[in-house]
Design a protein around this motif. Structure first.
Motif, PDB file in Angstrom:
ATOM      1  N   UNK A 154       0.886  -1.347   0.069  1.00 57.93           N
ATOM      2  CA  UNK A 154      -0.082  -0.055   0.123  1.00 57.93           C
ATOM      3  C   UNK A 154       0.846   1.303  -0.083  1.00 57.93           C
ATOM      4  N   UNK A 155       0.484   2.184  -0.829  1.00 57.72           N
ATOM      5  CA  UNK A 155       1.128   3.498  -0.761  1.00 57.72           C
ATOM      6  C   UNK A 155       0.101   4.789  -0.890  1.00 57.72           C
ATOM      7  N   UNK A 156       0.788   5.998  -0.511  1.00 60.44           N
ATOM      8  CA  UNK A 156      -0.215   7.147  -0.815  1.00 60.44           C
ATOM      9  C   UNK A 156       0.787   7.967  -1.297  1.00 60.44           C
ATOM     10  N   UNK A 157       0.451   8.676  -2.500  1.00 57.56           N
ATOM     11  CA  UNK A 157       1.097   9.836  -2.964  1.00 57.56           C
ATOM     12  C   UNK A 157       0.449  10.820  -3.322  1.00 57.56           C
ATOM     13  N   UNK A 158       1.233  11.932  -3.362  1.00 54.37           N
ATOM     14  CA  UNK A 158       0.583  13.511  -3.520  1.00 54.37           C
ATOM     15  C   UNK A 158       1.202  14.039  -4.568  1.00 54.37           C
ATOM     16  N   UNK A 159       0.545  14.619  -5.390  1.00 54.75           N
ATOM     17  CA  UNK A 159       0.908  15.488  -6.542  1.00 54.75           C
ATOM     18  C   UNK A 159       0.400  17.089  -6.092  1.00 54.75           C
ATOM     19  N   UNK A 160       1.237  18.038  -6.510  1.00 53.36           N
ATOM     20  CA  UNK A 160       1.002  19.307  -6.210  1.00 53.36           C
ATOM     21  C   UNK A 160       1.802  19.951  -4.974  1.00 53.36           C
ATOM     22  N   UNK A 161       0.875  20.707  -4.475  1.00 57.97           N
ATOM     23  CA  UNK A 161       1.486  21.430  -3.313  1.00 57.97           C
ATOM     24  C   UNK A 161       0.603  21.570  -1.872  1.00 57.97           C
ATOM     25  N   UNK A 162       0.984  22.669  -1.178  1.00 64.29           N
ATOM     26  CA  UNK A 162      -0.271  22.665   0.089  1.00 64.29           C
ATOM     27  C   UNK A 162      -1.433  23.513  -0.223  1.00 64.29           C
ATOM     28  N   UNK A 163      -1.529  24.167  -1.463  1.00 66.88           N
ATOM     29  CA  UNK A 163      -2.587  24.852  -1.722  1.00 66.88           C
ATOM     30  C   UNK A 163      -3.557  24.139  -2.779  1.00 66.88           C
ATOM     31  N   UNK A 164      -2.864  23.223  -3.798  1.00 69.45           N
ATOM     32  CA  UNK A 164      -3.434  23.041  -4.795  1.00 69.45           C
ATOM     33  C   UNK A 164      -2.820  21.468  -4.717  1.00 69.45           C
ATOM     34  N   UNK A 165      -3.583  20.484  -4.577  1.00 67.89           N
ATOM     35  CA  UNK A 165      -3.007  18.922  -4.849  1.00 67.89           C
ATOM     36  C   UNK A 165      -4.079  17.812  -4.892  1.00 67.89           C
ATOM     37  N   UNK A 166      -3.625  16.655  -5.378  1.00 68.96           N
ATOM     38  CA  UNK A 166      -4.252  15.439  -5.395  1.00 68.96           C
ATOM     39  C   UNK A 166      -3.475  14.544  -4.715  1.00 68.96           C
ATOM     40  N   UNK A 167      -4.203  13.510  -3.786  1.00 67.02           N
ATOM     41  CA  UNK A 167      -3.668  12.898  -3.093  1.00 67.02           C
ATOM     42  C   UNK A 167      -4.474  11.362  -3.548  1.00 67.02           C
ATOM     43  N   UNK A 168      -3.663  10.238  -3.671  1.00 69.53           N
ATOM     44  CA  UNK A 168      -4.134   9.169  -4.124  1.00 69.53           C
ATOM     45  C   UNK A 168      -3.574   7.833  -3.278  1.00 69.53           C
TER      46      UNK A 168
END
Length: 84
Positions: free
Chosen positions: A54-68
């Motif tokens: 299992x993994x959790x990844x984030x794209x973007x920054x603290x203002x605008x992001x997508x977390x999967x």
């Protein structure tokens, strides 16, 4: 305005327009997508962490992001904030 200034301005505008962390790409995400498909859509993640398949990844920054969240490299759930 010099040619160099114009070229720099054009590059900045193009880079801002190429941001893949947006509402349109968020709408394309689906549970079950492979991690490869997600990275083709969003590019490389800003950060990832995980263990035991299992993994959790984030794209973007603290203002605008997508977390999967992935399980065995398949999308389980995803969320986003600040998307335009």
């Amino acid at each position: 305005m010099s040619l160099r200034s114009l070229a720099l301005l054009a590059c900045c505008v193009l880079l801002a327009a190429c941001n893949k962390v947006n509402q349109e790409n968020f709408s394309r995400l689906k549970p079950g997508m492979s991690r490869v498909e997600v990275e083709q859509l969003l590019g490389a993640p800003a950060e990832c962490a995980g263990a035991l398949g299992f993994s959790s990844c984030t794209w973007g920054d603290e203002r605008s992001f997508i977390s999967i969240q992935f399980g065995n490299d398949k999308v389980l759930v995803f969320s986003g904030a600040g998307l335009k």
